[in-house]
Scaffold this motif. Structure first.
Motif, PDB file in Angstrom:
ATOM      1  N   LEU A   1       0.833  -1.198   0.000  1.00 19.68           N
ATOM      2  CA  LEU A   1       0.000   0.000   0.000  1.00 19.68           C
ATOM      3  C   LEU A   1       0.870   1.252   0.000  1.00 19.68           C
ATOM      4  O   LEU A   1       0.680   2.148  -0.807  1.00 19.68           O
ATOM      5  N   SER A   2       1.814   1.339   0.921  1.00 17.71           N
ATOM      6  CA  SER A   2       2.701   2.504   0.973  1.00 17.71           C
ATOM      7  C   SER A   2       3.901   2.226   1.869  1.00 17.71           C
ATOM      8  O   SER A   2       3.851   1.378   2.746  1.00 17.71           O
ATOM      9  N   ARG A   3       4.963   2.967   1.619  1.00 14.70           N
ATOM     10  CA  ARG A   3       6.130   2.970   2.489  1.00 14.70           C
ATOM     11  C   ARG A   3       6.205   4.376   3.038  1.00 14.70           C
ATOM     12  O   ARG A   3       6.162   5.352   2.284  1.00 14.70           O
ATOM     13  N   HIS A   4       6.278   4.504   4.346  1.00 15.67           N
ATOM     14  CA  HIS A   4       6.224   5.836   4.936  1.00 15.67           C
ATOM     15  C   HIS A   4       6.896   5.876   6.304  1.00 15.67           C
ATOM     16  O   HIS A   4       7.142   4.850   6.916  1.00 15.67           O
ATOM     17  N   ARG A   5       7.148   7.102   6.741  1.00 12.74           N
ATOM     18  CA  ARG A   5       7.797   7.359   8.019  1.00 12.74           C
ATOM     19  C   ARG A   5       6.920   8.318   8.811  1.00 12.74           C
ATOM     20  O   ARG A   5       6.271   9.184   8.239  1.00 12.74           O
ATOM     21  N   HIS A   6       6.911   8.131  10.125  1.00 11.55           N
ATOM     22  CA  HIS A   6       6.161   9.007  11.022  1.00 11.55           C
ATOM     23  C   HIS A   6       7.114   9.690  11.996  1.00 11.55           C
ATOM     24  O   HIS A   6       7.869   9.003  12.680  1.00 11.55           O
ATOM     25  N   PRO A   7       7.061  11.026  12.098  1.00 14.26           N
ATOM     26  CA  PRO A   7       7.877  11.696  13.105  1.00 14.26           C
ATOM     27  C   PRO A   7       7.233  11.664  14.494  1.00 14.26           C
ATOM     28  O   PRO A   7       7.870  11.992  15.487  1.00 14.26           O
ATOM     29  N   GLN A   8       5.961  11.266  14.545  1.00 11.08           N
ATOM     30  CA  GLN A   8       5.245  11.166  15.818  1.00 11.08           C
ATOM     31  C   GLN A   8       4.548   9.814  15.886  1.00 11.08           C
ATOM     32  O   GLN A   8       4.421   9.107  14.884  1.00 11.08           O
ATOM     33  N   ALA A   9       4.057   9.460  17.058  1.00 12.93           N
ATOM     34  CA  ALA A   9       3.433   8.150  17.268  1.00 12.93           C
ATOM     35  C   ALA A   9       2.139   7.996  16.467  1.00 12.93           C
ATOM     36  O   ALA A   9       1.423   8.959  16.209  1.00 12.93           O
ATOM     37  N   VAL A  10       1.869   6.751  16.104  1.00  8.58           N
ATOM     38  CA  VAL A  10       0.623   6.368  15.433  1.00  8.58           C
ATOM     39  C   VAL A  10       0.024   5.201  16.207  1.00  8.58           C
ATOM     40  O   VAL A  10       0.752   4.322  16.681  1.00  8.58           O
ATOM     41  N   HIS A  11      -1.297   5.204  16.326  1.00  8.77           N
ATOM     42  CA  HIS A  11      -2.012   4.112  16.975  1.00  8.77           C
ATOM     43  C   HIS A  11      -2.963   3.503  15.956  1.00  8.77           C
ATOM     44  O   HIS A  11      -3.589   4.231  15.181  1.00  8.77           O
ATOM     45  N   GLY A  12      -3.073   2.175  15.962  1.00 11.91           N
ATOM     46  CA  GLY A  12      -3.977   1.488  15.046  1.00 11.91           C
ATOM     47  C   GLY A  12      -4.710   0.359  15.746  1.00 11.91           C
ATOM     48  O   GLY A  12      -4.174  -0.258  16.677  1.00 11.91           O
ATOM     49  N   PHE A  13      -5.936   0.101  15.295  1.00 10.78           N
ATOM     50  CA  PHE A  13      -6.733  -1.012  15.799  1.00 10.78           C
ATOM     51  C   PHE A  13      -7.435  -1.645  14.608  1.00 10.78           C
ATOM     52  O   PHE A  13      -8.194  -0.978  13.890  1.00 10.78           O
ATOM     53  N   VAL A  14      -7.153  -2.926  14.356  1.00 11.95           N
ATOM     54  CA  VAL A  14      -7.673  -3.624  13.180  1.00 11.95           C
ATOM     55  C   VAL A  14      -9.105  -4.092  13.446  1.00 11.95           C
ATOM     56  O   VAL A  14      -9.356  -4.860  14.379  1.00 11.95           O
ATOM     57  N   LEU A  15     -10.025  -3.618  12.618  1.00 12.68           N
ATOM     58  CA  LEU A  15     -11.430  -3.993  12.732  1.00 12.68           C
ATOM     59  C   LEU A  15     -11.786  -5.166  11.827  1.00 12.68           C
ATOM     60  O   LEU A  15     -12.672  -5.958  12.154  1.00 12.68           O
ATOM     61  N   LYS A  16     -11.100  -5.275  10.688  1.00 10.68           N
ATOM     62  CA  LYS A  16     -11.413  -6.331   9.721  1.00 10.68           C
ATOM     63  C   LYS A  16     -10.171  -6.640   8.900  1.00 10.68           C
ATOM     64  O   LYS A  16      -9.398  -5.746   8.564  1.00 10.68           O
ATOM     65  N   GLY A  17      -9.963  -7.911   8.594  1.00  5.35           N
ATOM     66  CA  GLY A  17      -8.854  -8.306   7.746  1.00  5.35           C
ATOM     67  C   GLY A  17      -7.528  -8.354   8.477  1.00  5.35           C
ATOM     68  O   GLY A  17      -7.479  -8.513   9.701  1.00  5.35           O
ATOM     69  N   LYS A  18      -6.448  -8.219   7.711  1.00  3.82           N
ATOM     70  CA  LYS A  18      -5.115  -8.260   8.298  1.00  3.82           C
ATOM     71  C   LYS A  18      -4.127  -7.557   7.391  1.00  3.82           C
ATOM     72  O   LYS A  18      -4.370  -7.365   6.196  1.00  3.82           O
ATOM     73  N   TRP A  19      -2.998  -7.187   7.977  1.00  6.71           N
ATOM     74  CA  TRP A  19      -1.908  -6.538   7.259  1.00  6.71           C
ATOM     75  C   TRP A  19      -0.632  -6.680   8.076  1.00  6.71           C
ATOM     76  O   TRP A  19      -0.671  -7.127   9.206  1.00  6.71           O
ATOM     77  N   LYS A  20       0.470  -6.298   7.465  1.00  8.99           N
ATOM     78  CA  LYS A  20       1.747  -6.325   8.172  1.00  8.99           C
ATOM     79  C   LYS A  20       2.635  -5.244   7.588  1.00  8.99           C
ATOM     80  O   LYS A  20       2.339  -4.666   6.547  1.00  8.99           O
ATOM     81  N   TYR A  21       3.734  -4.998   8.273  1.00  6.33           N
ATOM     82  CA  TYR A  21       4.802  -4.178   7.734  1.00  6.33           C
ATOM     83  C   TYR A  21       5.907  -5.112   7.290  1.00  6.33           C
ATOM     84  O   TYR A  21       6.284  -6.033   8.025  1.00  6.33           O
ATOM     85  N   LEU A  22       6.401  -4.912   6.092  1.00  8.19           N
ATOM     86  CA  LEU A  22       7.436  -5.798   5.563  1.00  8.19           C
ATOM     87  C   LEU A  22       8.680  -5.817   6.437  1.00  8.19           C
ATOM     88  O   LEU A  22       9.436  -6.789   6.420  1.00  8.19           O
ATOM     89  N   GLU A  23       8.889  -4.785   7.214  1.00  6.27           N
ATOM     90  CA  GLU A  23      10.060  -4.685   8.079  1.00  6.27           C
ATOM     91  C   GLU A  23       9.926  -5.470   9.383  1.00  6.27           C
ATOM     92  O   GLU A  23      10.864  -5.524  10.174  1.00  6.27           O
ATOM     93  N   HIS A  24       8.760  -6.079   9.628  1.00  8.06           N
ATOM     94  CA  HIS A  24       8.520  -6.802  10.887  1.00  8.06           C
ATOM     95  C   HIS A  24       7.954  -8.193  10.619  1.00  8.06           C
ATOM     96  O   HIS A  24       7.386  -8.454   9.566  1.00  8.06           O
ATOM     97  N   ASP A  25       8.068  -9.084  11.600  1.00 10.61           N
ATOM     98  CA  ASP A  25       7.564 -10.452  11.475  1.00 10.61           C
ATOM     99  C   ASP A  25       6.098 -10.587  11.882  1.00 10.61           C
ATOM    100  O   ASP A  25       5.448 -11.562  11.538  1.00 10.61           O
ATOM    101  N   TRP A  26       5.577  -9.655  12.662  1.00 18.57           N
ATOM    102  CA  TRP A  26       4.226  -9.768  13.197  1.00 18.57           C
ATOM    103  C   TRP A  26       3.167  -9.394  12.162  1.00 18.57           C
ATOM    104  O   TRP A  26       3.433  -8.680  11.201  1.00 18.57           O
TER     105      TRP A  26
END
Length: 175
Positions: A72-97
């Motif tokens: 979907l996108s590659r991006h950087r955040h200078p501040q914190a981001v919070h997420g809560f998955v309501l449906k489906g799944k995803w991952k960051y290629l840089e992580h195993d989870w």
């Protein structure tokens, strides 16, 4: 410390006005709408549903909906981001989870990551609070775009105007 007032009715609402300067609350009764016009297109098969666009503090809260697999996108955040998955799944290629339905994700400031939705996911919906900016990069960190609360507001204005809701429709989400 609360004062013990035995004569007070616990079901009685607060009896004084709120500060005149206080902003009104936002109540979105159906955050996942039935009306598809409320989803703002972000890219092909990618939409967001604004919930709060906080121009005074530079953050936004939205639902992100994806109906495609792949990066979907590659991006950087200078501040914190919070997420809560309501449906489906995803991952960051840089992580195993994997972030899947019911998962909460904290993204620390300074991290760059690449969001990936797998082939077996027909639809992903995640609630995000994004603080500051999303800075889009190539794999080596060279910037190639950004989004902030003001670009999100502009996207909403254009979209809501185009679908007949009017550009001012977005004002209900701005604080």
């Amino acid at each position: 410390m609360p004062v013990d007032n035995k004569d007070a009715n616990p079901m009685m609402p607060y009896q004084y006005p709120n500060p005149v300067e206080a902003l009104p609350e936002i109540v979105v009764e159906s955050a996942i709408p039935k009306d598809e016009r409320l989803w703002v297109p972000q890219a092909e098969n990618v939409w967001f549903r604004p919930l709060c666009l906080n121009a005074s503090q530079g953050y936004w809260m939205n639902l992100l909906k994806v109906r495609k697999s792949g990066v979907l996108s590659r991006h950087r955040h200078p501040q914190a981001v919070h997420g809560f998955v309501l449906k489906g799944k995803w991952k960051y290629l840089e992580h195993d989870w994997w972030a899947q339905e019911g998962s909460y994700v904290f993204e620390p400031p300074g991290e760059t990551h690449t969001l990936y939705v797998p082939e077996d996911c027909e639809e992903m919906i995640t609630y995000f609070q994004v603080n500051g900016v999303m800075y889009y990069t190539d794999p080596w960190g060279k910037g190639n775009g950004y989004e902030d609360v003001f670009t999100k507001i502009d996207m909403c204005k254009r979209h809501f105007e185009a679908v007949g809701l009017g550009a001012d429709y977005v004002k209900q989400f701005i604080r």
